[in-house]
Write a protein that holds these residues in place. Structure first.
Motif, PDB file in Angstrom:
ATOM      1  N   UNK A  98     -48.618 -38.150  -4.473  1.00  0.00           N
ATOM      2  CA  UNK A  98     -47.943 -37.217  -3.078  1.00  0.00           C
ATOM      3  C   UNK A  98     -46.727 -38.296  -2.484  1.00  0.00           C
ATOM      4  N   UNK A  99     -45.623 -38.140  -2.486  1.00  0.00           N
ATOM      5  CA  UNK A  99     -44.929 -39.527  -1.625  1.00  0.00           C
ATOM      6  C   UNK A  99     -44.914 -38.345  -0.801  1.00  0.00           C
ATOM      7  N   UNK A 100     -44.785 -38.794   0.592  1.00  0.00           N
ATOM      8  CA  UNK A 100     -44.090 -38.434   1.957  1.00  0.00           C
ATOM      9  C   UNK A 100     -43.159 -38.983   2.738  1.00  0.00           C
ATOM     10  N   UNK A 101     -41.754 -38.592   2.952  1.00  0.00           N
ATOM     11  CA  UNK A 101     -41.166 -39.190   3.236  1.00  0.00           C
ATOM     12  C   UNK A 101     -40.682 -38.157   4.654  1.00  0.00           C
ATOM     13  N   UNK A 102     -41.336 -38.756   6.330  1.00  0.00           N
ATOM     14  CA  UNK A 102     -40.930 -38.254   7.167  1.00  0.00           C
ATOM     15  C   UNK A 102     -41.560 -37.395   7.782  1.00  0.00           C
ATOM     16  N   UNK A 103     -41.404 -36.811   9.096  1.00  0.00           N
ATOM     17  CA  UNK A 103     -42.764 -35.767   9.553  1.00  0.00           C
ATOM     18  C   UNK A 103     -42.069 -34.087   9.584  1.00  0.00           C
ATOM     19  N   UNK A 104     -41.298 -33.938   8.670  1.00  0.00           N
ATOM     20  CA  UNK A 104     -41.679 -32.681   9.067  1.00  0.00           C
ATOM     21  C   UNK A 104     -42.402 -31.485   8.835  1.00  0.00           C
ATOM     22  N   UNK A 105     -42.894 -30.564   9.962  1.00  0.00           N
ATOM     23  CA  UNK A 105     -43.754 -30.037   9.837  1.00  0.00           C
ATOM     24  C   UNK A 105     -43.548 -28.751   8.754  1.00  0.00           C
ATOM     25  N   UNK A 106     -43.422 -28.009   7.722  1.00  0.00           N
ATOM     26  CA  UNK A 106     -43.863 -27.362   7.074  1.00  0.00           C
ATOM     27  C   UNK A 106     -44.642 -28.411   6.028  1.00  0.00           C
ATOM     28  N   UNK A 107     -43.598 -29.588   5.569  1.00  0.00           N
ATOM     29  CA  UNK A 107     -45.161 -30.987   4.406  1.00  0.00           C
ATOM     30  C   UNK A 107     -45.397 -30.897   4.992  1.00  0.00           C
ATOM     31  N   UNK A 108     -45.808 -31.451   6.219  1.00  0.00           N
ATOM     32  CA  UNK A 108     -47.317 -31.917   6.051  1.00  0.00           C
ATOM     33  C   UNK A 108     -47.993 -30.949   6.386  1.00  0.00           C
ATOM     34  N   UNK A 109     -47.833 -29.381   6.704  1.00  0.00           N
ATOM     35  CA  UNK A 109     -48.819 -28.127   6.285  1.00  0.00           C
ATOM     36  C   UNK A 109     -49.497 -28.179   5.112  1.00  0.00           C
ATOM     37  N   UNK A 110     -47.974 -28.387   5.101  1.00  0.00           N
ATOM     38  CA  UNK A 110     -48.631 -28.431   2.873  1.00  0.00           C
ATOM     39  C   UNK A 110     -49.088 -29.756   2.651  1.00  0.00           C
ATOM     40  N   UNK A 111     -49.153 -30.646   2.689  1.00  0.00           N
ATOM     41  CA  UNK A 111     -49.794 -31.736   1.881  1.00  0.00           C
ATOM     42  C   UNK A 111     -51.202 -31.408   2.725  1.00  0.00           C
ATOM     43  N   UNK A 112     -51.541 -30.999   3.770  1.00  0.00           N
ATOM     44  CA  UNK A 112     -53.177 -30.713   3.773  1.00  0.00           C
ATOM     45  C   UNK A 112     -53.631 -29.769   3.946  1.00  0.00           C
ATOM     46  N   UNK A 113     -53.506 -28.243   3.524  1.00  0.00           N
ATOM     47  CA  UNK A 113     -53.525 -27.380   2.015  1.00  0.00           C
ATOM     48  C   UNK A 113     -53.696 -27.663   1.187  1.00  0.00           C
TER      49      UNK A 113
END
Length: 282
Positions: A36-51
């Motif tokens: 998984x590659x994530x760039x930034x701190x988008x709240x929805x993205x962080x929530x989905x990554x956790x799930x």
């Protein structure tokens, strides 16, 4: 009486159904692995990554997270190229990417057989030929909701309020493949209510809280809310849930509706990609 969909229950059913396929892969000496590659701190993205990582842990699947506050485009492309050559079975670039990055260019660097989000041009193009072996996770999850609940699609008026490459465009193709009559709405749509009020099935994914109210729908509509935002630190969807639910025949809540289905389909795509790589797709 309205049916309120339980996305967490359906997610668990799907994850449990994948266990025999996972065991078959393990008998070949492999354990499916997602990068998984994530760039930034988008709240929805962080929530989905956790799930997503929670679901992978539950099935004892492997994953690695590359989390960047900021990264140069050339360095991100180089990372994807390295992952294409490594033993990881799936590569997921968490969307949306920051505006300074060229999402199309970056996504098309992913090896199609590792494209668990189905966002490369090659995999998206296959949808046009009704090949949904790998399909975008949220649209695939929405299709599962509709089909598992035995909601008729043939000949139905379906309105999608989203025209992104992530949801609206691929979902419109998948629904058209099932002979629904599909209308796509977007920010340039002049009269949203004119379209949504005719829908037998209304699917919305804008991230605008309470965009869809009672005046936007007709009685008996099937309402799929794939929107996500936070209001006072609480997750909310596009739909004024309390204001519309009694007018619906079926509705998905936020949270606990489409979100868990997106996660389930990601895991399902990872298993499918791994099987394809190992020649187990019989």
């Amino acid at each position: 009486m309205v049916i309120i969909f339980d996305g967490n229950k359906r997610k668990e059913e799907i994850l449990n159904s994948l266990k025999p396929r996972i065991e078959r892969i393990r008998r070949k000496g492999r354990n499916p692995k997602l990068s998984i590659i994530n760039v930034g701190k988008n709240p929805a993205s962080l929530s989905y990554i956790k799930m997503k990582t929670q679901a992978l842990k539950k099935l004892n699947l492997e994953y690695e997270l590359y989390d960047f506050e900021k990264i140069e485009e050339k360095d991100l492309i180089e990372l994807i190229r390295e992952l294409n050559e490594k033993d990881t079975n799936g590569i997921l670039v968490q969307m949306p990417l920051p505006n300074y990055l060229n999402a199309k260019k970056i996504l098309n660097e992913i090896e199609p057989l590792k494209d668990v989000d189905c966002l490369t041009e090659k995999n998206l193009g296959k949808l046009m030929y009704n090949d949904e072996t790998i399909a975008p996770c949220t649209p695939k999850g929405i299709i599962d909701i509709l089909e598992n609940e035995k909601i008729e699609l043939e000949g139905k008026e379906v309105v999608i309020v989203n025209n992104s490459i992530l949801i609206g465009k691929p979902l419109s193709i998948m629904l058209t493949n099932r002979f629904a009559t599909v209308t796509l709405c977007h920010v340039k749509t002049k009269d949203l209510k004119e379209h949504t009020s005719k829908a037998d099935i209304l699917i919305t994914a804008t991230g605008v809280p309470k965009l869809i109210k009672s005046e936007h729908i007709k009685k008996g509509v099937v309402l799929i809310d794939a929107g996500f935002a936070k209001v006072d630190e609480k997750p909310v969807g596009d739909v004024d849930f309390e204001g519309v639910k009694d007018l619906c025949s079926f509705i998905t809540p936020t949270p606990g509706g489409v979100g868990p289905m997106t996660v389930a389909m990601l895991v399902k795509n990872l298993i499918t990609c791994t099987e394809l790589q190992l020649g187990l797709n019989d």
